[in-house]
Design an enzyme around this catalytic site. Structure first.
Site, mmCIF file in Angstrom:
data_model
loop_
_atom_site.group_PDB
_atom_site.id
_atom_site.type_symbol
_atom_site.label_atom_id
_atom_site.label_comp_id
_atom_site.label_asym_id
_atom_site.label_seq_id
_atom_site.Cartn_x
_atom_site.Cartn_y
_atom_site.Cartn_z
ATOM 1 N N MET A 90 -2.420 -8.741 7.653
ATOM 2 C CA MET A 90 -1.716 -8.218 6.494
ATOM 3 C C MET A 90 -0.882 -9.273 5.749
ATOM 4 O O MET A 90 0.067 -8.932 5.050
ATOM 5 C CB MET A 90 -0.839 -7.020 6.898
ATOM 6 N N HIS A 109 -11.730 -4.638 4.785
ATOM 7 C CA HIS A 109 -10.780 -4.035 3.836
ATOM 8 C C HIS A 109 -11.111 -2.547 3.671
ATOM 9 O O HIS A 109 -12.279 -2.197 3.513
ATOM 10 C CB HIS A 109 -10.845 -4.757 2.491
#
Ligand code: GAR
Length: 188
Positions: A90, A109
């Site tokens: 992240m 993703h």
């Protein structure tokens, strides 16, 4: 076998399915090291359970993103990694990392790219009112969530979906296509 470095920030369910796919022979690879940036990441516990070495590189200990990435590159090199998997990583990546592993970094993703790049992709899809979303495995380049697409899976959005229920169904597909994409890389 390809020598993988995995990067994760949180739960690590994608790390888990990759480790399992290696254990059951679906992927011809070895995970050399897990790098995680959040001391509480459950991914580290999963690594220990699989006998995989893990290294904490806490982004709060670095002044800039480039400083963090230089340490990541050094750690990946120390562990003789030739391919990098971002499995719920992240942090924004810098040129330092991309240049060290050109076309050798893949990311998972939780949307059908190029829709809904960046953070909170599942929430973005719900807010947009689209009826189909999904997940994408792609090569990482500097522009966020923009590299060449390797594999995608579609997931319908149901009328009563929340971020949690939708993300759970997207993850079922992530856990299918991430090991498949890595297996394809292993086969050339
Ligand atoms: C996954 O859904 C992944 O697609 C997403 O984080 C989750 C990590 O789950 N990644 C991103 O949003 C990257 N911008 P996990 O920790 O259980 O593997």
């Amino acid at each position: 076998p390809i020598k993988l470095g995995v990067m994760a920030s949180g739960n690590g369910s994608n790390f888990e399915v990759v480790a399992q796919a290696i254990a059951n022979g679906q992927i011809n690879a070895k995970i050399q090291v897990l790098i995680y940036n959040n001391p509480k990441a459950k991914a580290a516990v999963r690594a220990e359970n699989h006998g995989v070495k893990s290294v904490l590189l806490n982004h709060r200990d670095f002044k800039t993103r480039a400083d963090l990435d230089r340490q990541i590159v050094q750690t990946l090199r120390q562990h003789d990694v030739d391919f990098v998997i971002m499995a719920g990583w992240m942090r924004l990546v810098t040129q330092e990392l991309i240049d060290a592993f050109p076309d050798r970094i893949i990311n998972i993703h939780p949307s059908l790219l190029p829709s809904f790049k960046g953070v909170r992709a599942v929430e973005q899809a719900l807010a947009a009112g689209v009826k189909i979303t999904g997940c994408t495995v792609h090569l990482v380049c500097l522009a966020v969530d923009s590299g060449p697409i390797l594999m995608q899976a579609a997931v319908p959005i149901l009328p009563d979906d929340t971020v949690e229920t939708l993300h759970a169904r997207i993850q079922v597909q992530e856990h299918r296509i991430l090991p498949l994409a890595i297996a394809n890389i292993g086969n050339g």
